[in-house]
Design an enzyme around this catalytic site. Structure first.
Site, PDB file in Angstrom:
ATOM      1  N   SER A  63      85.741  47.998  31.391  1.00 24.55           N
ATOM      2  CA  SER A  63      86.081  48.782  30.203  1.00 24.55           C
ATOM      3  C   SER A  63      86.825  50.067  30.551  1.00 24.55           C
ATOM      4  CB  SER A  63      84.822  49.172  29.434  1.00 24.55           C
ATOM      5  OG  SER A  63      84.120  48.042  29.027  1.00 24.55           O
TER       6      SER A  63
HETATM    7  N1  SAH Z   1      80.245  46.127  32.690  1.00 25.66           N
HETATM    8  C1  SAH Z   1      81.326  45.511  33.408  1.00 25.66           C
HETATM    9  C2  SAH Z   1      82.380  44.869  32.538  1.00 25.66           C
HETATM   10  C3  SAH Z   1      81.859  43.735  31.801  1.00 25.66           C
HETATM   11  S1  SAH Z   1      83.007  42.503  31.298  1.00 25.66           S
HETATM   12  C4  SAH Z   1      81.988  46.474  34.374  1.00 25.66           C
HETATM   13  O1  SAH Z   1      81.618  47.655  34.405  1.00 25.66           O
HETATM   14  O2  SAH Z   1      82.864  46.036  35.101  1.00 25.66           O
HETATM   15  C5  SAH Z   1      81.798  41.462  30.567  1.00 25.66           C
HETATM   16  C6  SAH Z   1      81.004  40.670  31.550  1.00 25.66           C
HETATM   17  O3  SAH Z   1      79.969  40.007  30.840  1.00 25.66           O
HETATM   18  C7  SAH Z   1      81.822  39.575  32.229  1.00 25.66           C
HETATM   19  O4  SAH Z   1      81.728  39.726  33.614  1.00 25.66           O
HETATM   20  C8  SAH Z   1      81.165  38.287  31.760  1.00 25.66           C
HETATM   21  O5  SAH Z   1      81.151  37.263  32.727  1.00 25.66           O
HETATM   22  C9  SAH Z   1      79.755  38.768  31.454  1.00 25.66           C
HETATM   23  N2  SAH Z   1      78.979  37.911  30.557  1.00 25.66           N
HETATM   24  C10 SAH Z   1      79.385  37.284  29.437  1.00 25.66           C
HETATM   25  N3  SAH Z   1      78.347  36.620  28.889  1.00 25.66           N
HETATM   26  C11 SAH Z   1      77.272  36.836  29.680  1.00 25.66           C
HETATM   27  C12 SAH Z   1      75.909  36.425  29.653  1.00 25.66           C
HETATM   28  N4  SAH Z   1      75.415  35.631  28.700  1.00 25.66           N
HETATM   29  N5  SAH Z   1      75.087  36.850  30.637  1.00 25.66           N
HETATM   30  C13 SAH Z   1      75.538  37.644  31.632  1.00 25.66           C
HETATM   31  N6  SAH Z   1      76.811  38.063  31.714  1.00 25.66           N
HETATM   32  C14 SAH Z   1      77.666  37.675  30.749  1.00 25.66           C
END
Ligand code: SAH
Length: 225
Positions: free
Chosen positions: A64
């Site tokens: 983000s």
């Molecule tokens: N917080 C992260 C960015 C997140 S992007 C950072 O600081 O870089 C969103 C992430 O959520 C992705 O990596 C995706 O694979 C994960 N995601 C999506 N659905 C999910 C789920 N059900 N459980 C765990 N992770 C999930």
């Protein structure tokens, strides 16, 4: 240790992107000033690590925009020492920010490649109060519940019920809720068995995929591409 040539860029990011937009929790500003965001992105993207934008990470996911990371962190109202759950580890950057304030961070990621990479980066930084789990985060992590704060960094179609249940008394849950194309950032608060919530800001996250999320990770083109 090599001199941190990105220090000034971080300082500018804090003053120009965060403080001017209303982030005022000094603890959050201090952490954003110190966590090396450039180590969480591909070396080719390091030049953009402190720009006012989300950045791509592997597997079509994104890290983000710094402002959103700071805003969500501030909304969790951490004072220090809390047990925090994050759903959506991605690069591990948000987890690193949380780990500087909270006592312990449990972070959940469904994609193996991202788990491995995030663990590597977090341990390189010596953040030993973060634990990464390769699970469906929409189910939360019942074995370590309750949590004083929960943050979801992927777009949920609705608030996953297990996360509400794993929130401790007085706990805060911050997450984007809406469609795949756009969501509102919401903060839920637990008082006994009651929950209240606020809708705070329009945002655009990648989808939360799982039992209590979207059923597949099909993605429409995001607004910033
Ligand atoms: N917080 C992260 C960015 C997140 S992007 C950072 O600081 O870089 C969103 C992430 O959520 C992705 O990596 C995706 O694979 C994960 N995601 C999506 N659905 C999910 C789920 N059900 N459980 C765990 N992770 C999930």
């Amino acid at each position: 240790m090599k001199k941190d040539k990105y220090r000034q860029a971080r300082e500018r990011m804090v003053e120009q992107q965060l403080r001017t937009r209303g982030i005022s929790d000094e603890r959050v500003l201090q952490v954003m000033r110190s966590v090396p965001r450039h180590l969480f992105v591909d070396p080719d993207l390091r030049y953009a690590a402190y720009s006012d934008a989300p950045l791509p990470i592997p597997q079509q996911q994104t890290i983000s925009q710094p402002y959103i990371v700071a805003l969500m962190t501030e909304l969790l109202e951490l004072k220090g020492g809390e047990r925090v759950l994050e759903v959506g580890t991605g690069s591990g950057y948000q987890a690193a920010v949380l780990a500087h304030i909270a006592g312990k961070v449990y972070t959940l990621e469904r994609i193996h490649e991202l788990v491995v990479q995030a663990e590597k980066t977090l341990s390189k930084l010596g953040l030993d109060n973060v634990e990464v789990f390769e699970v469906d985060g929409t189910l939360g992590l019942p074995e370590h519940a309750p949590y004083e704060a929960i943050i979801v960094t992927a777009a949920a179609p609705h608030v996953p019920e297990p996360l509400k249940q794993q929130l401790g008394e007085g706990g805060r849950l911050v997450l984007p809720v809406g469609s795949r194309m756009g969501q509102m950032l919401e903060r839920w608060r637990r008082t006994g068995d009651d929950f209240s919530h606020e809708r705070l800001a329009p945002v655009a996250f990648v989808p939360l995929v799982g039992d209590h999320g979207w059923k597949d990770d099909e993605r429409r083109t995001a607004w910033w591409i």
